[in-house]
Design a protein around this motif. Structure first.
Motif, short mmCIF file in Angstrom:
data_model
loop_
_atom_site.label_atom_id
_atom_site.label_comp_id
_atom_site.label_asym_id
_atom_site.label_seq_id
_atom_site.Cartn_x
_atom_site.Cartn_y
_atom_site.Cartn_z
N TYR A 1 0.70 -1.13 0.01
CA TYR A 1 0.04 -0.03 0.07
C TYR A 1 0.91 1.13 0.00
CZ TYR A 1 -4.32 -2.80 1.00
OH TYR A 1 -5.00 -3.79 0.81
N LYS B 1 2.41 1.54 -3.27
CA LYS B 1 1.09 2.30 -4.37
C LYS B 1 0.85 3.44 -3.93
CE LYS B 1 0.57 -1.13 -7.36
NZ LYS B 1 0.48 -0.94 -8.86
N ILE C 1 -8.67 1.99 4.22
CA ILE C 1 -8.34 1.24 3.09
C ILE C 1 -9.08 -0.27 3.07
CG2 ILE C 1 -6.57 0.33 1.77
CD1 ILE C 1 -5.09 2.63 2.82
N LYS D 1 -7.29 4.93 -3.97
CA LYS D 1 -6.19 5.79 -3.81
C LYS D 1 -6.98 7.23 -4.24
CE LYS D 1 -1.95 7.20 -6.08
NZ LYS D 1 -1.69 8.23 -4.79
N GLU D 2 -8.05 7.30 -5.30
CA GLU D 2 -8.44 8.33 -5.84
C GLU D 2 -9.31 9.11 -4.74
OE1 GLU D 2 -10.89 9.57 -9.86
OE2 GLU D 2 -11.51 8.04 -8.76
N ASP E 1 -7.02 10.74 -1.94
CA ASP E 1 -6.49 11.75 -2.44
C ASP E 1 -7.42 12.93 -2.44
OD1 ASP E 1 -4.36 10.52 -2.66
OD2 ASP E 1 -4.33 10.33 -5.06
N LEU F 1 -0.99 4.52 -1.49
CA LEU F 1 -2.31 4.62 -0.69
C LEU F 1 -2.03 5.10 0.72
CD1 LEU F 1 -3.12 1.99 -2.77
CD2 LEU F 1 -4.72 2.15 -1.48
#
Lengths: 154, 154
Positions: free
Chosen positions: B28, B31, B58, B73-74, B77, B33
């Motif tokens: 994670y 990546k 998550i 992630k989106e 963010d 996250l």
DNA sequence: ACGCACGTTAACGCGAACGTGAGAATGCCG
DNA sequence: CGGCATTCTCACGTTCGCGTTAACGTGCGT
């Protein structure tokens, strides 16, 4: 039921109708999620309306709810048990065994229902958090626009 | 048994606390996250309470709701934008741009909320169908037991 | 200083869920 | 009947989300 040959779709049309690729349709069949569809003499697959319905259910279970194909297969199999038993009800040889299978199917269904209830509860919590966050965005934006307006007056 | 400063956990404890494997925690992070956690002098990762919270969110988004890590992630963010802007609020150079970013984040959040509403609606439908199916199982089982009892009396 | 649990990166492996041709057969139209 | 679109069955390739060694460094009690 459905004697009209035009109620059957070839894989291309079935693909377009369901939004799943041809590869995916064959894959689901290969994996046992869809009973092998009818064929033309030449071997071309013919998807019935029921097949399309089932494919759309699979699609929702997978894309919308994020279940694995293995999970979905288990669900649909459990779902089939009742119908299958019902259709074979006349020859009630070893009815005890059938009842047992049905109890198992009931248990699986109940677990699915409880799982969905849990998911929905968590989802509701998430939903509220998102709504709250939007409210904070709005509050910040409103506050910013007020400050900006005040600054223009100084 | 590392006795570390109370607020930080090493990867083993963080793994145990979250129910995610150490590999998954590193993955994670890799990546994006999870922002790279603090480290000890030797390089050992130190997870803060906030890190743990984020990891648990998550986990829920993934395991419970079936979102992809890219989706998550989106989401996260977009969630960060507000906090980040807030923390940088002092230097309000080009505040218009920040407001714009915030509006974008708001839009993303709103879409997520609507998506969840859609999912919940479909889920509710599914839930009802499952409940109905259980009722049918029960009806069949009840009917079967009655017929069985009747047969024993004949 | 030693031992040993715990941690590090790097790299390969794996199952799920398809994607992507290759090459041959089939359906259909003119 | 030719020609072209569609479908068929392999069969290898790909992406995601990690699992699993391998080889090596760190923290710390004794």
């Amino acid at each position: 039921m459905g004697r009209d040959p035009r109620e059957f779709l070839q894989i291309g049309d079935a693909s377009e109708r369901t939004g799943l690729t041809q590869r995916t349709l064959r894959y689901y069949e290969e994996k046992g999620l869809l009973r092998s569809p009818a064929r033309m003499e030449g071997g071309f697959r013919l998807y019935s309306g029921d097949d399309i319905d089932r494919l759309e259910r699979i699609k929702e279970l997978r894309e919308l709810l994020g279940f694995s194909l293995a999970d979905i297969k288990e669900m649909l199999d459990a779902e089939d048990v009742r119908l299958q038993i019902k259709s074979e009800w006349r020859k009630d040889a070893d009815a005890a065994e059938k009842a047992q299978k049905m109890r198992v199917a009931r248990e699986i269904t109940l677990q699915q229902l409880q799982l969905i209830d849990q998911k929905m509860a968590k989802m509701a919590t998430m939903r509220d958090q998102l709504a709250e966050r939007i409210a904070k965005y709005d509050a910040n934006l409103r506050q910013w626009s007020e400050e900006s307006a005040a600054r223009q007056h100084s």
